[in-house]
Design a protein around this motif. Structure first.
Motif, short mmCIF file in Angstrom:
data_model
loop_
_atom_site.label_atom_id
_atom_site.label_comp_id
_atom_site.label_asym_id
_atom_site.label_seq_id
_atom_site.Cartn_x
_atom_site.Cartn_y
_atom_site.Cartn_z
N TRP A 163 0.87 -1.20 0.00
CA TRP A 163 0.00 0.00 0.00
C TRP A 163 0.90 1.24 0.00
O TRP A 163 0.99 1.94 1.00
CB TRP A 163 -0.90 -0.02 1.24
N PRO A 164 1.57 1.52 -1.12
CA PRO A 164 2.51 2.65 -1.17
C PRO A 164 1.82 3.96 -0.83
O PRO A 164 0.63 4.17 -1.16
CB PRO A 164 3.01 2.63 -2.61
N SER A 165 2.54 4.87 -0.19
CA SER A 165 1.97 6.15 0.23
C SER A 165 1.62 6.99 -0.98
O SER A 165 2.26 6.92 -2.03
CB SER A 165 2.93 6.91 1.13
N GLY A 166 0.57 7.80 -0.83
CA GLY A 166 0.12 8.66 -1.90
C GLY A 166 0.32 10.12 -1.57
O GLY A 166 1.31 10.50 -0.91
N GLU A 167 -0.61 10.95 -2.00
CA GLU A 167 -0.53 12.38 -1.75
C GLU A 167 -0.69 12.67 -0.25
O GLU A 167 -1.22 11.85 0.50
CB GLU A 167 -1.64 13.09 -2.53
N PRO A 168 -0.21 13.85 0.20
CA PRO A 168 -0.44 14.23 1.60
C PRO A 168 -1.91 14.12 1.98
O PRO A 168 -2.79 14.53 1.21
CB PRO A 168 0.06 15.68 1.65
N GLY A 169 -2.16 13.56 3.15
CA GLY A 169 -3.53 13.40 3.63
C GLY A 169 -4.12 12.04 3.32
O GLY A 169 -5.15 11.68 3.90
N THR A 170 -3.51 11.27 2.41
CA THR A 170 -4.03 9.94 2.13
C THR A 170 -3.63 8.98 3.25
O THR A 170 -2.66 9.20 3.97
CB THR A 170 -3.52 9.41 0.79
N ARG A 171 -4.42 7.93 3.39
CA ARG A 171 -4.24 7.00 4.50
C ARG A 171 -4.05 5.57 4.00
O ARG A 171 -4.44 5.23 2.88
CB ARG A 171 -5.43 7.05 5.47
N ALA A 172 -3.48 4.76 4.86
CA ALA A 172 -3.33 3.32 4.61
C ALA A 172 -3.59 2.59 5.92
O ALA A 172 -3.53 3.17 7.01
CB ALA A 172 -1.94 3.01 4.08
#
Length: 311
Positions: A163-172
């Motif tokens: 679950w690679p990190s995305g834009e700021p504010g996105t969650r995993a």
């Protein structure tokens, strides 16, 4: 999440799940009939062991156990040994032949079924900060959140892979605890099949803001970890071993079709027509591709005999 769900004052120790949310088990006895059919297919594949064992993992108040027993024909019903696995105390009116424990038995030959169990295995939530760094989301018992330390070690490795990190504010939501829980669950089988039926997603369709939520009194509510509500997050199914199919396809393969009875039956057998029509409606709900039918069934065989029993 662990404390709020399973601590001394946790939700699942004090509350009856059916009072707060509706699963396929509660929607229709057809679901238990389908699980009973799957158990019979496991029985056939294993050469009719005695005892034939059925393990209901996350058993609630034992509803699926009783439904499966009621749906079995006399021969297998007499050989089957039923285990309800749940952390809550045993319901006082549960049939004596259903064993009750807080962990699966060892050495099982048969079927382990976990309906909406993995989504309640506690996990950590992360959020990508303004610098692009995933950080743990910390939460108070009243639901107030803040970002904590950067994710590191094995958790960081898991995020990079699944679950690679995305834009700021996105969650995993870090699914490693679910992997460990499923490995422990399937480890109770000497031979047979383990099935998890649950909300799920894969890397191709991870939700950018996560799925953690709460349920209370039949309504979706904020996931405040105060012990008064269910806390649930969808399962990263592609991180778990086994084959995946939709509940719709699994139930169709097990004989739950949802087709309407012929209109001619209304004249020849009016009561039978009404019953068949009601069953068709229940089957349609269980297999609705926009609802329960979209659930994922993960099938993990133990041994070679049961690897072909679901599509």
């Amino acid at each position: 999440m662990e404390r709020a769900l399973y601590g001394p004052d946790g939700f699942f120790l004090r509350q009856a799940p059916a009072a707060h949310f509706r699963t396929s088990v509660h929607a229709s006895p057809l679901f238990a009939r389908a699980v009973a059919e799957l158990l019979l297919r496991v029985d056939e594949a294993l050469g009719h062991p005695d005892p034939l064992e059925f393990v209901d993992l996350g058993a609630g108040r034992g509803e699926l156990c009783l439904g499966v027993l009621a749906a079995l024909p006399p021969g297998p019903e007499q050989r089957v040994r039923v285990h309800a696995v749940e952390r809550a105390p045993r319901p006082p009116d549960l049939a004596p032949r259903v064993t009750w424990a807080d962990r699966p038995p060892e050495g099982v030959r048969g079927l382990l079924f976990a309906n909406e169990w993995l989504d309640n295995v506690p996990l950590d939530v992360t959020e990508t900060d303004d610098a692009g760094t995933p950080r743990y989301v910390l939460v108070r018992p009243d639901g107030e959140e803040r970002l904590g330390d950067p994710v590191s070690g094995a958790d960081a490795d898991w995020l990079r892979r699944w679950w690679p990190s995305g834009e700021p504010g996105t969650r995993a939501e870090i699914g490693a605890p679910r992997e460990a829980a499923w490995a422990a669950a399937t480890g109770c089988l000497n031979e047979g099949l383990a099935v998890a039926a649950d909300y799920g997603h894969t890397r191709a369709d991870r939700p950018p803001y996560g799925t953690l939520t709460g349920y209370r009194d039949g309504r979706q509510v904020p996931p405040v970890p105060d012990g008064t509500r269910d806390l649930t997050a969808h399962v990263a199914m592609d991180t778990l071993p086994g084959t995946r199919t939709t509940q719709r396809d699994a139930l169709h393969a097990l004989g739950i079709a949802g087709s309407r009875p012929p209109l001619s039956l209304a004249s020849s057998d009016p009561a039978g027509y009404v019953r068949a029509l009601a069953e068709a409606g229940e089957a349609a709900e269980l297999t609705d591709p926009r609802g329960l039918g979209a659930f994922t069934w993960l099938a993990t065989p133990v041994g070679a005999a049961c690897g072909h029993l679901l599509p």
